[in-house]
Design an enzyme around this catalytic site. Sequence first.
Site, PDB file in Angstrom:
ATOM      1  N   SER A   1      -8.113 -92.170 -30.753  1.00  0.00           N
ATOM      2  CA  SER A   1      -7.829 -90.633 -30.873  1.00  0.00           C
ATOM      3  C   SER A   1      -8.670 -89.889 -31.782  1.00  0.00           C
ATOM      4  O   SER A   1      -9.511 -90.681 -32.221  1.00  0.00           O
ATOM      5  CB  SER A   1      -6.320 -90.607 -30.942  1.00  0.00           C
ATOM      6  OG  SER A   1      -5.348 -91.003 -30.083  1.00  0.00           O
TER       7      SER A   1
ATOM      8  N   GLU B   1      -6.493 -86.060 -28.723  1.00  0.00           N
ATOM      9  CA  GLU B   1      -7.200 -84.990 -28.907  1.00  0.00           C
ATOM     10  C   GLU B   1      -6.793 -83.884 -29.452  1.00  0.00           C
ATOM     11  O   GLU B   1      -6.405 -83.117 -28.811  1.00  0.00           O
ATOM     12  CB  GLU B   1      -8.704 -84.672 -28.082  1.00  0.00           C
ATOM     13  CG  GLU B   1      -9.601 -85.768 -28.183  1.00  0.00           C
ATOM     14  CD  GLU B   1      -9.149 -86.869 -27.355  1.00  0.00           C
ATOM     15  OE1 GLU B   1     -10.017 -88.112 -27.175  1.00  0.00           O
ATOM     16  OE2 GLU B   1      -8.146 -87.093 -26.713  1.00  0.00           O
TER      17      GLU B   1
ATOM     18  N   SER C   1      -5.523 -91.361 -25.154  1.00  0.00           N
ATOM     19  CA  SER C   1      -6.181 -90.726 -26.379  1.00  0.00           C
ATOM     20  C   SER C   1      -5.591 -89.311 -26.679  1.00  0.00           C
ATOM     21  O   SER C   1      -5.572 -88.576 -25.748  1.00  0.00           O
ATOM     22  CB  SER C   1      -7.796 -90.635 -25.925  1.00  0.00           C
ATOM     23  OG  SER C   1      -8.415 -90.181 -27.264  1.00  0.00           O
TER      24      SER C   1
END
Length: 450
Positions: free
Chosen positions: A262, A302, A300
């Site tokens: 991340s 973000e 992930s």
Amino acid sequence: MAAGPLVGYFTGVQPNTEARFRARELGVPLGRFRTGRWNSITDVAGVRVGHSTIIRGAGPLRRGKGPVRTGVTAILPNENIFDQRAVGGGFVLNGAGEVSGMTQLIEWGLVETPVFLTTTLSVGQVSDSAVRWMIEHYPGIGGEHDVLIPLVGECDDSWLNDSAGRHVAPENVYEAIQTASDGPVAEGSVGGGTGMICCDFKAGIGTSSRKLQPSLGGYTVGVLVMNNFGHMRDLRIAGFPVGPILLDMYKDIPKRSTSYGSIIAVLATDAPLNSHQLGRVSKRVALGIGRAGSIAAHGSGEIILAFSTANKVPRTTPKMIHHMKMLLDQRINPIYEAAIEATEEAILNSLCMARDMIGANNNYAPALPLAEVKELLDRWKLRPKTPKPPIQPPAPIPPHETHEPADEPTIAEAPPSAVRGAEGMMNVPLPEPAQGEDQGPADQSRSGTR
């Protein structure tokens, strides 16, 4: 270090002992704006950053014992963020992650605690310790004042760290706050970034800033990232596909496969932006993350937070109205551009400044090979041997060869296909059918028959 032979034994790659330097020394352009004094988020006046780094143990993973490769980073927007709150905003590019307190940040548009960055499974400990520290310094919390929710962002460092052991303790949170300073910021494997990896290389904390020229407002934009995303094939540096070129060099090294990683990015600026504008700037931070190679993968996270130091919103005041300055939207484009540039460079700084690390189960994260990368970038630079003549404008067309375009039809004259908007189309008179012409169902409807 004893880790040297271990690296060679498990991977066949010798440890990287080259001196580390920041991304600017790679010699590629990283934007058109100049940096601040420190090229750091702390170039925004009043912002301070501190770290607490925990590194101990080696060998096989023993839950609760180690090896430990983790820590916590604290970002303080001003000297008294509880009483003098900062205007804030944010954006989630991909939500497979967490920043506790962000729901309230988006709703109220205010930052009222320091921002903390740490490992995923220690969010609770960091939040609890932050609350304890806040109550010690502001005893009215939960009584005279309302309660609060600390802003704590996380990334998964379990490839190198005994994350389930939850080794971040209250003293680490206190250390990060108490050591926070407004000078240069340590980067790479420090604080919350100690166990983080980006594109299969060792990464962690990175920061950068941009200073706009006076004609654009003279504002400063700073970004700090905790960088933990992507695969080697994704890595881009100034647009060059560095990652794919390095794949063969590291093909025999085991890489993490069950975690996408991340990135948490924090933007600070002294431009007078409101919460909505900060949310828009946060979206441009996401563009900077993409420049470095992130695809915002399914697993992930973000997540971007942003705050402005230009306006302080008092927690208590006898007044009914609080006046704030706000940058006109028409003047915000340079802020967008600065945010993109600083984000890309902050990510690259986290990679350039981190060294090799061996962690849990002898998992190995190599440092970005700066010498090879610089050689690649030098080779890819466009260096024309002879300067090309400047491009000249086309010669003007002689008047006798000029053909003036016909006047555009008015709405009343235009056929339906030429009308641009639905409202205009409503005003177009439809042609009546010729006498005796067969009418289809649509024509019958217009004439009133069914």
